[in-house]
Scaffold this motif. Structure first.
Motif, short mmCIF file in Angstrom:
data_model
loop_
_atom_site.label_atom_id
_atom_site.label_comp_id
_atom_site.label_asym_id
_atom_site.label_seq_id
_atom_site.Cartn_x
_atom_site.Cartn_y
_atom_site.Cartn_z
N THR A 33 0.89 -1.23 0.06
CA THR A 33 0.08 0.11 0.08
C THR A 33 0.89 1.34 -0.06
OG1 THR A 33 0.12 0.00 2.41
CG2 THR A 33 -1.95 -0.95 1.11
N GLN A 34 2.04 1.08 0.20
CA GLN A 34 2.97 2.53 -0.06
C GLN A 34 3.08 2.67 -1.43
OE1 GLN A 34 6.96 2.06 1.84
NE2 GLN A 34 5.87 1.11 3.75
N TYR A 35 3.18 4.30 -1.70
CA TYR A 35 3.22 4.75 -2.97
C TYR A 35 4.28 4.24 -3.71
CZ TYR A 35 -0.82 7.70 -2.08
OH TYR A 35 -2.14 8.24 -2.01
N PRO A 36 4.60 4.29 -4.97
CA PRO A 36 5.75 3.86 -5.56
C PRO A 36 6.75 4.99 -5.35
CG PRO A 36 3.91 3.66 -7.23
CD PRO A 36 3.31 4.31 -5.95
N GLY A 37 7.99 4.39 -5.08
CA GLY A 37 9.02 5.34 -4.78
C GLY A 37 9.40 5.89 -3.56
N ILE A 90 -0.26 8.93 -6.41
CA ILE A 90 0.13 10.05 -7.04
C ILE A 90 1.17 9.24 -8.01
CG2 ILE A 90 1.55 12.08 -7.26
CD1 ILE A 90 0.28 12.65 -4.52
N PRO A 91 1.25 9.35 -9.40
CA PRO A 91 2.44 8.91 -10.16
C PRO A 91 3.63 9.55 -10.12
CG PRO A 91 0.80 10.30 -11.55
CD PRO A 91 0.25 10.20 -10.06
N VAL A 92 4.87 8.76 -10.36
CA VAL A 92 6.01 9.35 -10.30
C VAL A 92 6.53 10.14 -11.28
CG1 VAL A 92 8.57 9.12 -9.87
CG2 VAL A 92 6.77 7.39 -8.32
N GLU A 93 6.86 11.41 -11.38
CA GLU A 93 7.16 12.17 -12.39
C GLU A 93 8.60 12.24 -12.63
OE1 GLU A 93 5.56 16.03 -11.44
OE2 GLU A 93 3.61 15.13 -11.24
N THR A 94 8.92 12.56 -13.81
CA THR A 94 10.48 12.67 -14.47
C THR A 94 10.63 14.19 -14.38
OG1 THR A 94 10.44 10.72 -15.57
CG2 THR A 94 12.27 12.36 -16.03
N PRO A 95 11.40 14.82 -13.39
CA PRO A 95 11.68 16.41 -13.57
C PRO A 95 12.56 16.76 -14.80
CG PRO A 95 12.28 15.17 -11.34
CD PRO A 95 11.98 14.03 -12.28
N LEU A 96 12.25 17.83 -15.11
CA LEU A 96 13.01 18.32 -16.41
C LEU A 96 14.51 18.39 -16.09
CD1 LEU A 96 10.80 21.27 -17.54
CD2 LEU A 96 10.89 18.89 -18.55
N PRO A 97 15.46 18.39 -17.12
CA PRO A 97 16.80 18.54 -16.72
C PRO A 97 17.04 19.93 -16.52
CG PRO A 97 16.38 17.45 -18.89
CD PRO A 97 15.00 17.84 -18.33
N VAL A 98 18.30 20.14 -15.86
CA VAL A 98 18.34 21.38 -15.32
C VAL A 98 18.73 22.35 -16.26
CG1 VAL A 98 20.08 23.07 -13.55
CG2 VAL A 98 19.19 20.52 -12.72
N ALA A 99 19.76 21.66 -17.11
CA ALA A 99 20.12 22.80 -18.25
C ALA A 99 18.77 23.37 -18.92
CB ALA A 99 20.97 21.91 -19.17
N GLY A 100 17.73 22.56 -19.25
CA GLY A 100 16.64 23.29 -19.98
C GLY A 100 15.94 24.16 -19.31
N GLN A 254 6.28 12.48 -3.09
CA GLN A 254 6.03 11.40 -3.90
C GLN A 254 5.90 11.66 -5.37
OE1 GLN A 254 1.76 10.92 -2.19
NE2 GLN A 254 2.68 10.93 -0.18
N ARG A 255 5.57 12.84 -5.86
CA ARG A 255 5.85 13.15 -7.23
C ARG A 255 7.18 12.74 -8.12
NH1 ARG A 255 3.25 19.16 -7.08
NH2 ARG A 255 0.76 18.58 -6.86
#
Length: 402
Positions: A33-37, A90-100, A254-255
């Motif tokens: 029951t724990q959220y992914p990640g 809450i689905p796990v998101e992929t953060p944008l690269p820092v350079a962008g 969680q994100r």
């Protein structure tokens, strides 16, 4: 009677087996029951790449004694209750690269309502630069919150350069103004975040500031920056006074699949939460532990003393490598007063300047750095999850002049 006895013994034996399976089944349900990640402090510690293997003993079995005066009651190292039935995952998101992010933030700053760069360019491009023009240059810089000393320094440098140039084209004016502004913003200051893991402990970061500047949001956004750089992060919700602050921070975590240490008791001792967060970070061998603290007014002595206590308690376990002060760029000179007081209580190592796109007073960057001798390390230019990026002096000046 002799025929019934074996049957009774068989039933008793079967019940004993079933009874032994129940705890195992319950523990399995908890893990599911724990959220992914997210990661619980009761999970086995996994060895880091290149390290020696770790035995499969639960991290929670380690010593949980705290320093005197710190209460660990009510702490929870999960971001999800045991019974998570009906809760939205809450689905796990992929953060944008820092350079962008840097390019996008620069474009946003160019579009913002800044008068500093454009006003200076117009004044210095005048056919005749007399004392009235220099007075207007000085006024423009002061209105942009550059501060008295930096303003005089910049005006003196510009006067000398203009005198040497004589006849000037708009292109020449822009070049000399860019060069002098970059000098005063100071690209030589070390703006690196101290988030490198030590040999046996994580890097520890505290985020501080007054009420309403967006500390919890900044911690969440910075967690995304670090995850984008492949850092293993753990969050500590030491803001135990604001309603739902811990849940807000846990949602940010969680994100991006980052666990949060929080208390289930409203108004719990912030130092105890911070202590337990660092303890969990050491047990789980993460790279960075980020501690969100409660907003406090700089004129409230008791609250400021408590902030100092949080730092001292954490340092019983690990060195605090980074203390970031979050300031709202739109507060201008009031932000300087806040910065002075906080720097007296905890050793500020860097500034996070938020809402820089909502002010015409870009000079606050210089004023804060001159006041504290501490660099602006991060800037925020929007409400989006990835609208936080490292500060770069040259990119900032170029945005002001475009």
């Amino acid at each position: 009677m002799n025929d019934i006895l074996p049957i009774i013994l068989s039933i008793v034996a079967a019940l004993a087996v079933i009874g032994g399976l129940i705890p195992v089944l319950l523990k399995t349900r908890k893990n599911i029951t724990q959220y992914p990640g997210t990661r619980d402090a009761n999970d086995p510690v996994l060895p880091r790449s290149g390290s020696t293997a770790v035995e499969d003993s639960p991290a929670a079995a380690t010593d949980r004694r705290a320093p005197d005066g710190v209460d660990l009651e009510g702490l929870d190292t999960t971001t999800v209750p045991d019974d998570a039935a009906g809760l939205e995952v809450i689905p796990v998101e992929t953060p944008l690269p820092v350079a962008g992010r840097l390019m996008r933030l620069r474009e946003r700053l160019v579009r913002s309502n800044n008068i500093m760069g454009k006003g200076l360019l117009a004044l210095l491009s005048s056919d005749k630069i007399d004392e009235n023009v220099w007075d207007e240059v000085e006024e423009t810089l002061l209105l942009a919150d550059l501060g008295t000393e930096p303003t005089m320094q910049l005006v003196d440098a510009l006067r000398e350069r203009v005198k040497v140039l004589g006849t000037r084209t708009p292109e020449q004016v822009k070049v000399l103004l860019r060069e002098e502004l970059i000098k005063i913003v100071d690209p030589t200051m070390d703006r690196t975040l101290n988030v490198q893991r030590h040999a046996d402990k994580p890097a520890v970061m505290m985020v501080v500031g007054v009420n309403g500047v967006g500390k919890t949001t900044t911690v969440g956004k910075l967690a995304r920056v670090l995850v984008a750089e492949d850092k293993d992060v753990l969050l500590g919700a030491a803001d135990t006074f604001r309603a739902a602050a811990a849940e807000q921070l846990a949602t940010w975590g969680q994100r991006v699949g980052v666990p949060t240490v929080k208390s289930d008791i409203e108004g719990a001792d912030p130092a105890s939460v911070a202590y337990e967060a660092v303890k969990a970070g050491i047990d789980q061998e993460v790279d960075v532990v980020m501690i969100d603290t409660a907003g406090r007014l700089q004129n409230k002595v008791g609250l400021m003393d408590e902030l100092g206590k949080v730092k001292r308690v954490v340092e019983k376990l690990a060195e605090v490598d980074e203390v970031l002060l979050v300031l709202d760029a739109t507060t201008g000179q009031n932000g300087l007063n806040q910065a002075r007081v906080f720097s007296e209580v905890v050793n500020i190592t860097g500034i996070v300047l938020t809402k820089l796109d909502g002010t015409a007073k870009g000079g606050i960057v210089v004023a804060i750095q001159k006041t504290l001798g501490v660099p602006v390390k991060l800037i925020g230019l929007g409400e989006g999850a990835d609208d936080l990026a490292p500060f770069e002096a040259e990119a900032f000046v170029d945005a002001l002049l475009n």
